[in-house]
Design a protein around this motif. Structure first.
Motif, PDB file in Angstrom:
ATOM      1  N   ASN A  97       4.186  -0.869   3.994  1.00 42.95           N
ATOM      2  CA  ASN A  97       2.874  -1.240   4.528  1.00 42.95           C
ATOM      3  C   ASN A  97       2.219  -2.212   3.549  1.00 42.95           C
ATOM      4  OD1 ASN A  97       0.348  -1.430   5.672  1.00 42.95           O
ATOM      5  ND2 ASN A  97      -0.329   0.586   4.964  1.00 42.95           N
ATOM      6  N   TRP A  98       2.094  -3.455   3.974  1.00 48.47           N
ATOM      7  CA  TRP A  98       1.527  -4.492   3.102  1.00 48.47           C
ATOM      8  C   TRP A  98       0.827  -5.522   3.993  1.00 48.47           C
ATOM      9  CZ3 TRP A  98       4.806  -7.333  -1.186  1.00 48.47           C
ATOM     10  CH2 TRP A  98       3.948  -8.033  -2.042  1.00 48.47           C
ATOM     11  N   PRO A  99      -0.478  -5.396   4.187  1.00 45.52           N
ATOM     12  CA  PRO A  99      -1.202  -6.298   5.079  1.00 45.52           C
ATOM     13  C   PRO A  99      -0.982  -7.773   4.724  1.00 45.52           C
ATOM     14  CG  PRO A  99      -2.592  -4.448   4.486  1.00 45.52           C
ATOM     15  CD  PRO A  99      -1.361  -4.349   3.630  1.00 45.52           C
ATOM     16  N   LYS A 100      -0.625  -8.559   5.749  1.00 44.16           N
ATOM     17  CA  LYS A 100      -0.423 -10.011   5.631  1.00 44.16           C
ATOM     18  C   LYS A 100       0.577 -10.349   4.529  1.00 44.16           C
ATOM     19  CE  LYS A 100      -5.081 -10.968   7.343  1.00 44.16           C
ATOM     20  NZ  LYS A 100      -6.400 -11.623   7.093  1.00 44.16           N
ATOM     21  N   HIS A 101       1.711  -9.657   4.528  1.00 42.52           N
ATOM     22  CA  HIS A 101       2.678  -9.793   3.439  1.00 42.52           C
ATOM     23  C   HIS A 101       3.383 -11.146   3.421  1.00 42.52           C
ATOM     24  CE1 HIS A 101       5.771  -9.150   6.498  1.00 42.52           C
ATOM     25  NE2 HIS A 101       5.066  -8.099   6.917  1.00 42.52           N
ATOM     26  N   THR A 127       6.501  -7.056  10.930  1.00 44.45           N
ATOM     27  CA  THR A 127       5.285  -7.335  11.684  1.00 44.45           C
ATOM     28  C   THR A 127       4.335  -8.024  10.706  1.00 44.45           C
ATOM     29  OG1 THR A 127       4.133  -5.278  11.121  1.00 44.45           O
ATOM     30  CG2 THR A 127       5.657  -5.220  13.010  1.00 44.45           C
ATOM     31  N   GLN A 128       3.130  -8.306  11.157  1.00 45.65           N
ATOM     32  CA  GLN A 128       2.184  -8.973  10.271  1.00 45.65           C
ATOM     33  C   GLN A 128       1.884  -8.134   9.031  1.00 45.65           C
ATOM     34  OE1 GLN A 128      -1.742  -9.681  11.900  1.00 45.65           O
ATOM     35  NE2 GLN A 128      -2.189 -11.299  10.428  1.00 45.65           N
ATOM     36  N   ASN A 129       1.868  -6.820   9.176  1.00 45.52           N
ATOM     37  CA  ASN A 129       1.421  -5.956   8.090  1.00 45.52           C
ATOM     38  C   ASN A 129       2.500  -5.012   7.561  1.00 45.52           C
ATOM     39  OD1 ASN A 129      -1.231  -7.016   8.252  1.00 45.52           O
ATOM     40  ND2 ASN A 129      -1.687  -5.633   9.953  1.00 45.52           N
ATOM     41  N   THR A 130       3.703  -5.046   8.129  1.00 44.96           N
ATOM     42  CA  THR A 130       4.770  -4.145   7.674  1.00 44.96           C
ATOM     43  C   THR A 130       6.112  -4.861   7.713  1.00 44.96           C
ATOM     44  OG1 THR A 130       5.289  -3.276   9.877  1.00 44.96           O
ATOM     45  CG2 THR A 130       3.555  -2.140   8.628  1.00 44.96           C
ATOM     46  N   GLN A 187       0.799  -1.214   0.000  1.00 45.21           N
ATOM     47  CA  GLN A 187       0.000   0.000   0.000  1.00 45.21           C
ATOM     48  C   GLN A 187       0.842   1.280   0.000  1.00 45.21           C
ATOM     49  OE1 GLN A 187      -3.523  -0.268  -0.298  1.00 45.21           O
ATOM     50  NE2 GLN A 187      -2.640  -2.287  -0.786  1.00 45.21           N
TER      51      GLN A 187
END
Length: 741
Positions: free
Chosen positions: A278-282, A314-317, A266
């Motif tokens: 920022n990439w959810p569930k990457h 992290t999960q999203n970054t 994103q």
């Protein structure tokens, strides 16, 4: 040890419900009526109390409250019946043509059966010219009617400096020679392309960047197609494991995926020399290489062979370090061409220089799969190809790689189904179960059908493997449960037979069987301790299960490819529903209608078969199949029969249109009764004589008897069993091979 007899009495308990049809085929605007019946544990049945009908897609098929299905748009959907807390499913296919799409033996896609050209390929992994130089293996492969070999299409140089002429010499010596051998020995080929394109790094990168990669790829394809025995090419097995959710994945900042499917990152927010993606569930991990291109900030555009390294996640970054400073948040609004190079994390020359992985130079492009598909498609003379997706992937992924979308985008020409058991366990300690395996095969197939191109062939993966384990015994050729460490038990003969027949009944146009064991028993015994061993099917295996799977495949393949091929590849008609885990198919050929019933259970099942929808006044031909027998009968004209199918077993009926159509030849046999015998029974079997001792039924032949033989199925073996007036067996004759006039 003492036997114990256990009697289980569930009384008159509702077990399940069933419709009158299992598979429905309609043209737009046609209708068909469903009914619902309750099935009880005492083998009785009755009408459902208050059935409720619903359709998963009313635009394809609408169902009324009384069970009337009206076909709408072409496509596939499922109608669900509910009654008394139970459910049943009816699978509805709305088509303009009911012909089963399939392959020719020379690489064309066909939508109507062509005698001498159409083929139902049975293609075990690993069965190729190199593994068939033994006269025994060649003879047994022919006896088993395994008609299609599988081997690599392309020999990868793994160098960008190899002269084309040197490559072509090696290609012809290694690959073209195998193609010629297959042709000379009467086999067809489903080729694989893994060596050319499996991994984005060490396979695809070399092919794409060798100056002659395009020319060599097309030469390999043209050679296969020009042989006249190439059926198809599977480019990369389970391609999504390496290439992602899509053939061309969303890669630009803010790029959305298909509805409900993954999209791209994103934003990239940088402060000084640290950037956060920022990439959810990457799903990325620390230490992975990443690269970018197209940014308005040159500092982000990654130099060839010099990827950034993820520092924390992290999960999203996730974070990475720049070589210089940038401050700001980059999105599709202010840096719309910013794109992640998704395959930069794949190494080239993995572990070969200094014992380390090295980045590819250049990085493999995001549209590499599309590029390679275009190379194959533009070869001119070519066979159809497909990119099978990872078996555990959801239906949407299979749609992207082998479905209608993939056909429209030029990625795949047909569907090749990989699948897995998803129940998280196995039925037995020594094997998966028939019901377990056939259930998950059907679940995978039907869940994907709404996305498949219904005018293109479909192939199904089936089991041909026994135990997978870590070897702990120095001299054992095969799995020793007391010593070795078991990983997966694989399947057995009953599963192998049931899966192949179920695949054909579902409407698949061929099977790929995993796998043939290319190692001899001696080679397996010499393997090092601690080695991970897979056990495939093999005719000369000294392990019972491996040989049993081979012979089960032989029974099925002989029946499918020598007798039933014109029908399984013919025109589909609606088929009856019996009970859960019983799969049915009705097909119409040029001279007969076929009814196929497959028992996908781990125990015997008895079904009452109604012949009336299919029969004419001609005799009825019946083939009974198990993993240890294949038999044929000529039945008198009747309205039906009740028959018991063994676990994983099948029965197939052919109803000729004309009395003059003959499939079987009568052979009269006359025994000479042994001393003290008053009764002679006969047991018979096609193809394999060593299974006669396992047969528990026989036909009264005391005064002579007639066996109805289909000469297309190969050798017939028989044995007389003599008994006295009390039924005690006195003796058996030697096994004899039937000689026909």
């Amino acid at each position: 040890m003492l036997d114990r007899v256990i009697t289980i009495n569930n009384g008159h308990t509702l077990m399940e419900i069933a419709a009158n049809y299992q598979n429905v085929y309609l043209q737009p605007a046609q209708t068909i009526s469903l009914s619902c019946r309750q099935l009880f544990t005492d083998n009785t049945s009755g009408a459902c109390r208050a059935p409720v009908y619903s359709s998963d897609n009313a635009e394809v098929a609408h169902v009324s409250g009384t069970g009337l299905i009206e076909a709408g748009n072409t496509g596939f959907t499922t109608v669900v019946l509910r009654d008394s807390g139970k459910t049943a499913k009816v699978y509805v296919s709305v088509r303009n043509s009911f012909n089963i799409p399939h392959f020719s033996g020379s690489g064309q896609l066909l939508n109507s059966y062509e005698p001498g050209n159409s083929i139902f390929p049975v293609a075990p992994f690993g069965l190729d010219a190199a593994s068939m130089q033994s006269d025994v293996i060649l003879a047994e492969t022919r006896r088993a009617a395994l008609n299609t070999l599988t081997f690599g299409l392309y020999l990868n140089t793994r160098s960008t400096s190899t002269p084309y002429t040197d490559w072509k010499t090696s290609q012809d010596q290694t690959i073209t020679s195998r193609i010629q051998w297959a042709k000379d020995n009467g086999f067809h080929i489903i080729a694989t392309g893994d060596d050319g394109f499996r991994r984005p790094g060490d396979d695809a990168q070399w092919t794409l960047n060798w100056p002659y990669g395009w020319q060599a790829t097309q030469y390999a394809m043209q050679t296969l197609a020009g042989s006249g025995v190439g059926i198809a090419a599977e480019v990369v097995d389970e391609a999504t494991m390496f290439w992602g959710w899509y053939p061309v994945n969303p890669s630009k900042v803010g790029q959305q995926g298909l509805p409900g499917q993954p999209g791209s990152f994103q934003s990239v927010a940088c402060l000084g020399g640290v950037c956060t993606v920022n990439w959810p569930k990457h799903g990325y991990r620390s230490g992975r290489w990443i690269a970018f291109q197209g940014s308005i900030h040159p500092e982000l555009n990654t130099l060839p062979g010099q990827p950034f390294v993820i520092q924390g996640t992290t999960q999203n970054t996730f974070d990475f370090l720049l070589n210089s400073s940038i401050t700001g948040t980059l999105t599709s609004d202010n840096d719309r061409n910013l794109e992640m190079m998704l395959f930069a994390g794949w190494p080239c020359n993995a572990g070969t220089t200094g014992g380390k992985d090295h980045p590819c130079v250049p990085f493999t492009a995001n549209d590499a799969v599309k590029t390679y598909s275009n190379w194959l498609r533009d070869a001119g003379l070519r066979v159809p190809f497909s990119w099978p997706a990872l078996g555990i992937s959801p239906p949407a992924v299979h749609a992207n790689w082998i479905g209608q979308v993939a056909v429209d985008q030029g990625i795949s020409d047909y569907a090749s189904h990989y699948w897995d058991v998803r129940s998280g366990g196995r039925t037995y300690s020594w094997s998966n179960g028939v019901q377990q395996r056939t259930f998950w095969m059907k679940d995978a197939f039907y869940s994907r059908q709404p996305y498949m191109a219904q005018d293109r062939p479909q192939l199904m993966l089936v089991c041909g493997s026994s135990f997978s384990y870590t070897k702990r015994s120095p001299s054992s050729a095969y799995y020793d449960p007391l010593v070795d460490t078991l990983d997966q038990p694989g399947c057995d003969g009953s599963i192998a037979a049931a899966e192949m027949m179920t695949a054909a009944a579902l409407g698949n146009a061929g099977v790929r069987q995993y796998h043939y064991d290319s190692n001899t028993p001696g080679q397996r015994a010499a393997s090092a301790l601690g080695k991970y061993m897979q056990t495939g099917m093999r005719p000369d295996a000294t392990e019972r299960n491996s040989k049993e799977i081979w012979q089960a495949a032989g029974y099925v393949s002989n029946l499918l490819t020598k007798v039933l091929q014109p029908y399984v590849l013919g025109s589909a008609e609606s088929s009856p529903a019996y009970q859960r885990s019983i799969t049915t198919a009705v097909r119409r050929g040029s001279d007969a209608t076929m009814l196929m019933i497959v028992n996908g259970n781990d125990a015997d099942r008895t079904v009452s078969v109604d012949f009336r929808p299919y029969k004419s006044d001609a005799g009825i031909i019946r083939y009974r199949l198990s993993y240890f027998y294949l038999q044929s009968d000529l039945l008198p004209d009747s309205s039906g029969e009740t028959i018991t199918l063994p676990k994983g077993g099948s029965v197939v009926y052919l109803f000729p249109f004309l009395n003059s159509t003959k499939f079987l030849q009568a052979a009269f046999l006359q025994p000479t009764l042994a001393a003290g015998a008053s009764y002679a029974g006969i047991s018979y079997n096609y193809i394999y004589s060593d299974h006669l001792s396992q047969l528990t039924d026989s036909v009264d032949c005391t005064n002579g008897c007639t066996v109805q033989v289909d000469t297309r199925l190969g050798d017939v073996y028989y044995q007389f069993i003599y008994s006295d007036a009390s039924g005690t067996v006195i003796s058996r004759t030697d096994v004899n091979k039937l000689t026909l006039p």
